[in-house]
Design a protein around this motif. Sequence first.
Motif, PDB file in Angstrom:
ATOM      1  N   MET A 156     -46.070   9.042  22.118  1.00  0.00           N
ATOM      2  CA  MET A 156     -46.552   8.740  23.660  1.00  0.00           C
ATOM      3  C   MET A 156     -47.326   7.742  23.536  1.00  0.00           C
ATOM      4  N   PRO A 157     -47.929   6.975  24.235  1.00  0.00           N
ATOM      5  CA  PRO A 157     -48.308   6.002  23.824  1.00  0.00           C
ATOM      6  C   PRO A 157     -50.557   5.877  23.930  1.00  0.00           C
ATOM      7  N   PRO A 158     -50.475   6.041  22.840  1.00  0.00           N
ATOM      8  CA  PRO A 158     -51.579   6.147  22.805  1.00  0.00           C
ATOM      9  C   PRO A 158     -53.076   6.204  23.797  1.00  0.00           C
ATOM     10  N   GLY A 159     -52.755   5.513  24.476  1.00  0.00           N
ATOM     11  CA  GLY A 159     -53.671   5.432  26.084  1.00  0.00           C
ATOM     12  C   GLY A 159     -54.291   7.090  26.533  1.00  0.00           C
ATOM     13  N   MET A 160     -52.817   7.389  26.259  1.00  0.00           N
ATOM     14  CA  MET A 160     -52.660   9.385  26.802  1.00  0.00           C
ATOM     15  C   MET A 160     -52.740   9.825  26.429  1.00  0.00           C
ATOM     16  N   SER A 161     -53.623  10.253  24.724  1.00  0.00           N
ATOM     17  CA  SER A 161     -54.112  11.221  23.599  1.00  0.00           C
ATOM     18  C   SER A 161     -54.856  11.413  24.569  1.00  0.00           C
ATOM     19  N   TYR A 162     -56.158  11.540  25.062  1.00  0.00           N
ATOM     20  CA  TYR A 162     -56.946  12.210  25.708  1.00  0.00           C
ATOM     21  C   TYR A 162     -56.191  13.118  26.341  1.00  0.00           C
TER      22      TYR A 162
END
Lengths: 182, 212
Positions: B112-118
């Motif tokens: 998944m895109p890094p922005g979704m990690s949190y």
Amino acid sequence: MNPTADNEARLKPLMLAALAGDQRAYRALLAELRTHLVRYYARRLTNPAAADDLVQETLMAIHTRRLTYDVTQPFTAWLHAIARYKLIDHFRRSKLRQTLPLEDDAAIFAADDAGDATARMDVDTVLATLPDRPAALIRQVKLEGSSIAEAAGRAGMTETAAKVAIHRGLKALAARFTGGAR
Amino acid sequence: MSDDLLDRLAAEATPVPRARLPMLLGLAVAIGSAVAMLVMIAWLGLRPDLMEATGTMIFWWKFTYTAIFSAIALWATIRLARPGGSMRRPMVGLFALIAFAGVLGIAQLVIMPPGMSYELVMGGTALLCPFYIVGLAVPVYAATALMMRRLAPTNLAAAGFAAGLLAGSAAAWVYAFHCGENGMPFLAIWYTTGILIAAGIGAILGRWALRW
């Protein structure tokens, strides 16, 4: 020759029959267990009344918890675990801080001394294949529980030299008895 | 001591089926889980989108992870309910399961895109989730412990730990019907944390709760 194996061979079939509902086998089993338990607790408790109570309590526990016996496992091991649990529980309840025989893993039945002796003789034979000094060091440190410093002092060598000698000796033995694999 | 006792006990020698012990423990877990489910529905409520959720992979992974976890924990509990039992083999299975969940979580973070990690790790309920799981584990632990007292655990701390694992994982399975989180990392971290907290508490309680 081997009382533990004898008991296992005699008692396990009785237990299996009892679990299948055979009352006569069960009665015979309980009578034998009582004899063994009386001896087991008498040897470990100074108070005869307490020992008597424990025998009775353990027999009841064996009865009400007999469904916890896994028939694929040795019966005497199951029996010993219950007897030992009841013993420790007794000490805990009576808050006796006397020497609790925790390391006493002697079975309810006479210990298998024959096995120990054979194992000791095997160790002697094996150590005899090493030079005297490493053999003595290994015996003292690994079997008799001396510290490396003590054993080194007795052999008149430094601690480091003793450590190396023990290490080399064990390695030589390992190599010999794994067919030189390592 | 008289022979009366022996006669009396021998007269009660009814047949004992081999599967009696696993069945009794399984029954205890089923009853405890049913209570936990009722508590969950009354206290937290089913997730409103349950119907749509059943069409998603993550719902079924939550369901499967906690179900397999419960099965292995039940195996450990059965072993430790017997005198001298050990949980080494079940523990290997649990480590493998947790590691697998961790790998899936990491894989999702990578894909998944890094922005979704949190969002994938913390969701919206990261700290509440373990707390709810421990709460829902209470009825399961109680039912399991009551049953185990009739069996013969000899290592009470280990038996309590296994019962806690079982209670925690069954509670996590129940909680998955409330929880609306969608992250694989969330599941691997927070569900597992809740289960392990329940297991730790179970081990501490075991010393007196499981005495017989």
